[in-house]
Design a protein around this motif. Structure first.
Motif, mmCIF file in Angstrom:
data_model
loop_
_atom_site.group_PDB
_atom_site.id
_atom_site.type_symbol
_atom_site.label_atom_id
_atom_site.label_comp_id
_atom_site.label_asym_id
_atom_site.label_seq_id
_atom_site.Cartn_x
_atom_site.Cartn_y
_atom_site.Cartn_z
ATOM 1 N N HIS A 164 51.973 9.052 -30.420
ATOM 2 C CA HIS A 164 51.343 8.001 -31.609
ATOM 3 C C HIS A 164 52.256 7.797 -32.752
ATOM 4 O O HIS A 164 52.296 8.990 -33.429
ATOM 5 C CB HIS A 164 49.923 8.671 -31.577
ATOM 6 C CG HIS A 164 49.156 8.630 -30.697
ATOM 7 N ND1 HIS A 164 47.846 8.662 -30.462
ATOM 8 C CD2 HIS A 164 49.407 9.311 -29.203
ATOM 9 C CE1 HIS A 164 47.195 8.716 -29.185
ATOM 10 N NE2 HIS A 164 48.354 9.199 -28.597
ATOM 11 N N LYS A 214 51.857 2.157 -32.035
ATOM 12 C CA LYS A 214 50.563 1.940 -32.196
ATOM 13 C C LYS A 214 49.804 1.218 -33.083
ATOM 14 O O LYS A 214 49.081 0.300 -33.141
ATOM 15 C CB LYS A 214 49.676 3.242 -32.352
ATOM 16 C CG LYS A 214 50.181 4.321 -31.076
ATOM 17 C CD LYS A 214 49.686 3.672 -29.700
ATOM 18 C CE LYS A 214 49.975 4.860 -28.460
ATOM 19 N NZ LYS A 214 50.325 4.514 -27.188
ATOM 20 N N LYS A 235 44.338 5.814 -29.811
ATOM 21 C CA LYS A 235 44.884 4.815 -29.109
ATOM 22 C C LYS A 235 45.655 5.444 -27.742
ATOM 23 O O LYS A 235 46.230 6.395 -27.903
ATOM 24 C CB LYS A 235 45.885 3.765 -29.418
ATOM 25 C CG LYS A 235 44.920 2.783 -30.166
ATOM 26 C CD LYS A 235 46.073 1.666 -30.984
ATOM 27 C CE LYS A 235 45.504 0.491 -31.904
ATOM 28 N NZ LYS A 235 46.575 -0.442 -32.120
#
Length: 137
Positions: free
Chosen positions: A93, A115, A137
């Motif tokens: 991430h 992201k 996400k």
């Protein structure tokens, strides 16, 4: 985020998440660190160039929930660092940090797998939702 979390979504150390910050500007590292700590995150590493960030990521993996990467850094730029982190961990991430005017590089980073992004100067009210959302996400 494949880590054990309690019913409140906190990690076993009580933090909301572990973050690696990479930026060649010490004041940005300091600002992001203070902002994230205030919100309950643990900053588990900082780097002033992409090469240091990649090394720290590999040393701390899989104990990193989020990476912030400045797009423009010496030794190894943010885009190349993003590519290498994602080659190492396709589920990483990563949120890019950029100055105004780098739209094409931001688009490239998002296409590669970042992201989200935040813009300098950093405003907590704008940055925090993007950082927190990127971890989900």
């Amino acid at each position: 985020m494949a880590y054990d979390r309690n019913e409140n979504g906190l990690r076993s150390d009580g933090s909301k998440g572990h973050v690696l910050i990479a930026d060649d500007a010490p004041f940005i590292i300091k600002q992001l660190t203070a902002m994230l700590r205030k919100e309950g995150y643990t900053v588990i590493g900082t780097a002033q160039n992409g090469q240091e960030a990649l090394k720290i990521y590999q040393e701390k993996y899989p104990d990193i929930d989020l990476v912030t990467l400045d797009i423009t850094m010496p030794v190894l730029d943010g885009i190349t660092t993003l590519e290498r982190i994602l080659a190492y961990d396709k589920n990483a991430h990563v949120v890019m940090v950029t100055a105004n005017g780098n739209e094409s590089l931001v688009k490239k980073a998002i296409t590669l797998g970042a992201k989200n992004y935040i813009v300098k100067p950093i405003v907590a009210e704008k940055a925090l939702p993007r950082l927190e959302g990127a971890m989900r996400k």
